[in-house]
Design an enzyme around this catalytic site. Structure first.
Site, PDB file in Angstrom:
ATOM      1  N   ALA A  93       0.827  -1.213   0.000  1.00 19.21           N
ATOM      2  CA  ALA A  93       0.000   0.000   0.000  1.00 19.21           C
ATOM      3  C   ALA A  93       0.859   1.260   0.000  1.00 19.21           C
ATOM      4  O   ALA A  93       2.009   1.243   0.465  1.00 19.21           O
ATOM      5  CB  ALA A  93      -0.917   0.010   1.215  1.00 19.21           C
ATOM      6  N   LYS A  94       0.305   2.381  -0.540  1.00 20.91           N
ATOM      7  CA  LYS A  94       0.945   3.699  -0.420  1.00 20.91           C
ATOM      8  C   LYS A  94       0.103   4.530   0.545  1.00 20.91           C
ATOM      9  O   LYS A  94       0.022   4.199   1.719  1.00 20.91           O
ATOM     10  CB  LYS A  94       1.061   4.372  -1.796  1.00 20.91           C
ATOM     11  N   VAL A  96      -3.781   6.755   1.082  1.00 19.78           N
ATOM     12  CA  VAL A  96      -5.009   7.321   0.572  1.00 19.78           C
ATOM     13  C   VAL A  96      -5.570   8.173   1.698  1.00 19.78           C
ATOM     14  O   VAL A  96      -5.836   7.707   2.784  1.00 19.78           O
ATOM     15  CB  VAL A  96      -6.006   6.266   0.085  1.00 19.78           C
ATOM     16  N   GLY A  97      -5.656   9.446   1.434  1.00 18.49           N
ATOM     17  CA  GLY A  97      -6.133  10.323   2.490  1.00 18.49           C
ATOM     18  C   GLY A  97      -6.378  11.670   1.886  1.00 18.49           C
ATOM     19  O   GLY A  97      -7.460  11.954   1.417  1.00 18.49           O
ATOM     20  N   GLU A  98      -5.325  12.477   1.843  1.00 17.09           N
ATOM     21  CA  GLU A  98      -5.504  13.817   1.308  1.00 17.09           C
ATOM     22  C   GLU A  98      -5.034  13.943  -0.127  1.00 17.09           C
ATOM     23  O   GLU A  98      -5.085  15.042  -0.684  1.00 17.09           O
ATOM     24  CB  GLU A  98      -4.784  14.823   2.210  1.00 17.09           C
TER      25      GLU A  98
END
Lengths: 158, 319
Positions: A93-94, A96-98
């Protein structure tokens, strides 16, 4: 977007969001995060304003005056998950948010330019700001029409 | 209702009425109202009645909720602009609680007034509450808080009348005469009076009306400008009479003076432009709302034109 050329009101109809989050461990949650971020950027682009009176007091100190978009104002949000696994991230995963928050602001600005040909360069892209720009543009165009020679000789190159 | 009137009697403004509470309670939390006692009208069933008069008019109890007005078949058919105005107040939950009487008597609003006690105190308060100066019009001696309710603007063009009841008796007053242009208190209801009902005259054949609310958000937002329009057409499709009311700009919703507009003509674009320009001349938004007044003035004629576009006929249906 749609821009009402008489009032300057911009309506965002739909936002497509593509985001590289690495491996999407829970795709539904990823989409939720992407939509939430785009919504946040959209709100910042069109509604939310941190402005102060000369006294130093905030002009929007409540959720009535500090307008965040409601359900009815919110565009359709279409999420496209781009999965490019990261070997260094947990399970590939990297983040995911902003991620999709910031690009939605210039995307909306560009869409406004595409729709009515004015460049908005300060937040928010309020109806009054857009209408002023549209009026200036109309004035310039009328001037150019009235003085075509001046434009031909003194106009900006390209 | 008698009991409620008795509870107000002799209280000299120390007791306030509460129905839906959607305006009163936030204002109390902000320290704008500090009553010793609240008199609830929720148990007064006669305030929740809607009835047709023998002449074909309609009388609505002041306790009818805005959502029931917005969805009432008779109101929608005959007084469409009023139904529309009731249906665009705030959001669905608030409309389920808020009442017609509360909306008509809504306290005037200002960006320097509808704030917390803390925020207002930081500026030394204002002329409307606790202070002596106006922050909108420096050196101004008159409060410019604006009438921001949706329904009164629409009710004005229908020529509504209000029934006010107190222990001293009852009186009927024209809505137009009910309001005064004073931001501190914009109506003439005495402290011991209860707004009991709103009466609408019969809808005539050839009557058209529209309500246009202009706000930044599509919900939970007070109007920056509201326009109500009523047009009476003759059988040959000419304009027999015209009423245009504007809200959210001054302390009271007001009917535009349209004496200069010649009637007896068809509703042409030229006619609409004349009315729009006349409204533009008579409207001067102030910073009582912290949104660019020059821009709000620019959109006045636009909104008037749109109200003309939205004109819909009153129909006999609904009963």
């Amino acid at each position: 977007v749609r821009v009402d050329s008489k009032t300057g009101v911009t309506t965002v109809d739909r936002i497509w969001i593509a985001h590289d989050c690495g491996k999407a461990l829970n795709p539904t949650l990823v989409e939720g995060q992407m939509e939430g971020s785009a919504y946040m950027g959209f709100g910042e682009a069109l509604f939310e304003e941190h402005d102060f009176y000369a006294s130093g007091l905030h002009k929007g100190p409540s959720l009535l005056d500090y307008r965040m978009p409601t359900f009815l104002d919110c565009p359709d949000l279409v999420s496209l998950i781009v999965e490019a696994g990261d070997p260094e991230g947990p399970y590939g995963a990297k983040e995911v948010g902003e991620g999709p928050l910031h690009p939605s602001i210039p995307a909306i600005a560009n869409a406004i330019y595409d729709a009515v040909g004015v460049r908005v360069d300060s937040l928010p892209f309020s109806p009054s700001a857009v209408l002023r720009l549209l009026q200036q543009k109309a004035q310039q165009e009328a001037q150019q029409k009235a003085e075509p020679l001046a434009v031909a000789s003194g106009g900006r190159p390209c | 209702l008698d009991e409620a009137c008795a509870a107000l009697d002799g209280e000299e403004g120390e007791a306030l009425l509460i129905a839906g509470g959607t305006d009163l309670l936030p204002n109390m939390k902000h320290g704008l109202f500090t009553p010793r006692r609240l008199v609830s009208l929720r148990g007064v069933s006669e305030l929740r009645e809607i009835r047709e008069t023998d002449e074909g008019g309609l009388v609505l109890g002041a306790g009818v909720t805005l959502s029931s007005i917005a969805s009432h078949p008779l109101v929608r058919a005959r007084y469409g602009a009023f139904a529309k105005a009731a249906g665009v107040v705030a959001g669905p939950q608030i409309r389920n609680m808020a009442t017609l009487g509360g909306n008509v008597c809504l306290d005037t609003r200002c960006s320097y007034y509808n704030q917390t006690e803390f925020w207002r105190g930081a500026l030394g308060y204002c002329i409307k509450k606790d202070g002596t100066i106006c922050h909108v019009v420096p050196k101004g001696q008159k409060c410019v808080a604006a009438a921001s309710a949706d329904t009164p603007t629409a009710l004005l063009v229908y020529g509504a009348k209000l029934r006010l009841v107190s222990r001293r008796g009852e009186r009927w007053v024209d809505l137009d005469a009910f309001f005064v242009n004073d931001g501190i208190r914009n109506n003439t209801k005495a402290h011991d009076e209860i707004l009991a009902a709103v009466a609408l005259p019969p809808a005539e054949k050839g009557a058209f009306a529209a309500y246009h609310k202009f706000s930044l958000r599509k919900a939970i937002d007070f109007p920056l400008l509201s326009i109500a329009l009523a047009v009476q057409k003759t059988e040959s499709d000419k304009v027999a009479s015209l009423k245009l009311a504007v809200g959210a700009l001054t302390a009271r919703p007001r009917l535009m003076r349209l004496n200069g507009i010649a009637l007896g003509r068809p509703l042409t674009p030229d006619f609409v432009s004349q009315v729009a320009e006349e409204a533009h001349k008579q409207c001067h938004p102030l910073l009582s709302v912290a949104i660019d007044p020059a821009w709000r003035r620019d959109v006045v004629p636009v909104c008037v034109r749109r109200a003309f576009d939205e004109l819909a006929p009153a129909t006999a249906g609904g009963s």
